[in-house]
Design an enzyme around this catalytic site. Structure first.
Site, PDB file in Angstrom:
ATOM      1  N   ALA A 104       0.807  -1.117  -0.054  1.00  0.00           N
ATOM      2  CA  ALA A 104      -0.066  -0.087  -0.091  1.00  0.00           C
ATOM      3  C   ALA A 104       0.839   1.268  -0.099  1.00  0.00           C
ATOM      4  O   ALA A 104       2.093   1.172   0.503  1.00  0.00           O
ATOM      5  CB  ALA A 104      -0.813  -0.076   1.133  1.00  0.00           C
ATOM      6  N   ASN A 105       0.491   2.315  -0.458  1.00  0.00           N
ATOM      7  CA  ASN A 105       0.960   3.589  -0.433  1.00  0.00           C
ATOM      8  C   ASN A 105       1.268   4.131   0.948  1.00  0.00           C
ATOM      9  O   ASN A 105       0.692   3.779   1.854  1.00  0.00           O
ATOM     10  CB  ASN A 105       0.297   4.717  -1.287  1.00  0.00           C
ATOM     11  CG  ASN A 105       0.851   6.209  -1.509  1.00  0.00           C
ATOM     12  OD1 ASN A 105       0.480   7.098  -0.693  1.00  0.00           O
ATOM     13  ND2 ASN A 105       1.733   6.048  -2.481  1.00  0.00           N
ATOM     14  N   SER A 106       2.387   4.864   0.918  1.00  0.00           N
ATOM     15  CA  SER A 106       2.691   5.333   2.051  1.00  0.00           C
ATOM     16  C   SER A 106       1.782   5.998   2.959  1.00  0.00           C
ATOM     17  O   SER A 106       1.632   6.339   4.292  1.00  0.00           O
ATOM     18  CB  SER A 106       4.095   6.144   2.151  1.00  0.00           C
ATOM     19  OG  SER A 106       3.692   7.364   1.176  1.00  0.00           O
ATOM     20  N   SER A 107       0.712   7.013   2.236  1.00  0.00           N
ATOM     21  CA  SER A 107      -0.328   7.546   2.870  1.00  0.00           C
ATOM     22  C   SER A 107      -1.250   6.683   3.500  1.00  0.00           C
ATOM     23  O   SER A 107      -1.781   7.120   4.523  1.00  0.00           O
ATOM     24  CB  SER A 107      -0.960   8.139   1.816  1.00  0.00           C
ATOM     25  OG  SER A 107      -1.437   7.332   0.759  1.00  0.00           O
ATOM     26  N   VAL A 108      -1.191   5.383   3.397  1.00  0.00           N
ATOM     27  CA  VAL A 108      -2.282   4.596   4.140  1.00  0.00           C
ATOM     28  C   VAL A 108      -1.500   4.491   5.541  1.00  0.00           C
ATOM     29  O   VAL A 108      -2.493   4.547   6.518  1.00  0.00           O
ATOM     30  CB  VAL A 108      -2.267   3.251   3.498  1.00  0.00           C
ATOM     31  CG1 VAL A 108      -3.221   2.058   4.408  1.00  0.00           C
ATOM     32  CG2 VAL A 108      -2.761   3.274   1.955  1.00  0.00           C
TER      33      VAL A 108
END
Ligand code: PLP
Length: 491
Positions: free
Chosen positions: A191-195
């Site tokens: 998953a993207n770091s924003s998650v």
């Protein structure tokens, strides 16, 4: 600045922008400046008296442009695309000119109403389930957010508030803080770091589940994590599944994940930041399998759909869940307008900030200017160009691709030790003719080649490949053992 000067500056600026776009290929995609380059070029104080617009344009050209990385260049193959197009630029200009702040419907009715309409247009074009759209009679709807990161975070807050209410009913002996401290959320390690950041911001433990060697999340891994966490006293509440992961553009199986979320009363958020745009193509409809389980779905028209940053489209199945988590009332926020039968949302309760920009304008201009066919052509062009690049890599036996071309992304490397690909990347970056970023997959150092620019044509892909091959030749000439038995066909 008076109207005459505005016109002069405006015409000059539009000419500058058009010329910039037309000459993009002549510029080095990465700037040739050192950190801190700008500091001494700008005075330490605001000028005492106003300056002529010609001075502003001159300094923009001489001070700012040398420090620009050209994200819209056909030589830019890093990250994912960041949209820009002429109609979107004009839409942004009008939005700036109107200078409105859409805190509620009455603050500018067109701002709310055009956004509702645009979110329905987009949702239908992408074949999203009807219940996510404002046009359905249910509580679902779409809204434009700043970013995918914010969308993931907002939905985490909605899931958190909803879970606390539900668990409180089941466990009246627990207070809200106790429940909150035992909530847990999941996503995959792709998953993207924003998650992960959403978990930090929302004070919820975010577990990133291990994926298999192809980056896929497996049903058993998810189920086992939920069961273990239940047994340890946690309350699973939120799952972020991805359509098109940042690293290698894999996608989670929404049907499998969704049915598990349903069983355990968990909110399913789908982060389709980049790849969601491909849903406008009938041939990618199969990606929608299981999307009916989603409580929320997000993608960024500001990535692959030619609208400039920021424009992130978020749909929720029940908008009350967002409002229940975020609504704060004040007397000055009442617009005293009767909207009971209109299904019009109070968008300020669907977002973090109070004020909101008129972002639907640039979306409207872009969608109308390109039409469905133009947008589909744009996405297909990028996918075809990525396939071409994939073939070029495959035809050179010194290289290997590490997964199929997915959307506009190709992940590849030089065969053998990681150090060869690392050296190749260093050389390419120091030349600044093309821009790619690296990643790792199963311990392998890989390069991500993404077709990003709306201007990209076949010649740009071949240019990039020649550039890569020329530097690979140098890397490998220092390591001749690698050349033995390998062809150097560059097509
Ligand atoms: N999710 C995915 C899958 C992404 O690839 C990205 C950025 O590339 C993001 C989220 C973050 O997007 P944003 O910058 O809109 O927050």
């Amino acid at each position: 600045m008076n109207t005459e000067q505005f016109k002069e500056f405006g015409y000059a600026a539009v000419n500058y922008i058009a010329n910039y776009v037309d000459t993009m290929r002549t510029r080095s995609v990465l700037p040739d400046v050192e950190p801190g380059y700008l500091y001494d070029k700008i005075p330490d104080e605001i000028p005492e008296t106003g300056e002529d617009w010609r001075e502003l344009l001159k300094d923009f050209d001489e001070i700012i442009m040398p420090g620009i990385t050209h994200w819209q260049s056909p030589r830019f193959h890093a990250f994912f695309p960041t949209g820009s197009s002429y109609p979107a630029i004009i839409g942004e200009m009008f939005s700036a000119a109107l200078g409105i702040v859409g805190i509620h419907w009455a603050a500018s009715p067109a701002c709310t109403e055009l956004e509702v309409k645009m979110m329905n247009w987009l949702g239908k074009f992408m074949n999203l389930p009807e219940e996510l759209l404002n046009s359905s009679k249910g509580p679902g709807g779409g809204v434009i957010q700043n970013s995918a990161s914010e969308s993931t975070f907002l939905c985490l807050l909605a899931a958190k508030a909803k879970s606390i209410r539900r668990i409180k009913k089941l466990h009246p002996e627990l207070n809200e803080d106790e429940i909150s401290s035992r909530l847990i959320a999941y996503s995959s390690d792709q998953a993207n770091s924003s998650v992960e950041k959403a978990g930090i911001l929302g004070s919820i433990k975010m577990k990133l589940l291990k994926t298999d060697h192809d980056g896929n999340l497996n049903r058993e891994v998810f189920l086992e994590a939920i069961k273990n966490d239940y047994n340890a006293g946690f309350f699973p509440c939120y799952m972020v599944a991805t359509l098109g992961t940042t690293g290698i553009c894999t996608s989670d199986p929404f049907d499998i994940i969704g049915s598990i979320c349903k069983t355990y009363n968990m909110w399913l958020h789908i982060d389709a930041a980049y790849a969601g745009a491909a849903l406008i193509l009938p041939e990618y409809k199969y990606f929608l399998k299981g999307v009916e389980y989603a409580d929320s779905f997000n993608f960024n028209p500001h990535k692959w759909l030619l609208v400039n940053f920021d424009c992130s489209a978020l749909w929720v199945k029940d908008a009350n869940d967002l409002a229940n988590a975020l609504e704060v009332s004040r007397i000055y926020l009442k617009d005293n307008c009767e909207k009971e039968n209109t299904q019009l949302p109070e968008y300020r309760n669907w977002q973090i900030s109070l004020g909101r920009r008129f972002r639907a304008l640039k979306l409207w201009f872009t969608l109308r200017s390109y039409g469905k066919k133009g947008l589909q052509e744009h996405i297909r062009n990028h996918i075809n160009l990525a396939n071409l690049f994939h073939t070029l890599v495959e035809n050179d036996s010194r290289f290997e691709t590490v997964c199929p071309a997915r959307m506009g992304l190709v992940c590849f490397r030089l065969k053998g030790d990681n150090k060869y690909t690392e050296q190749l990347h260093e050389k390419l970056m120091s030349r600044r003719n093309i821009y790619m970023i690296a990643a790792t997959l199963n311990g392998k150092f890989i390069l991500r080649f993404v077709v990003c620019s709306r201007l990209s044509i076949e010649a740009d892909i071949r240019y990039a490949w020649q550039e890569i091959v020329s530097q690979a030749d140098l890397v490998l000439s220092n390591n001749p053992c690698l050349l033995n038995g390998h062809s150097t066909n560059t097509n």
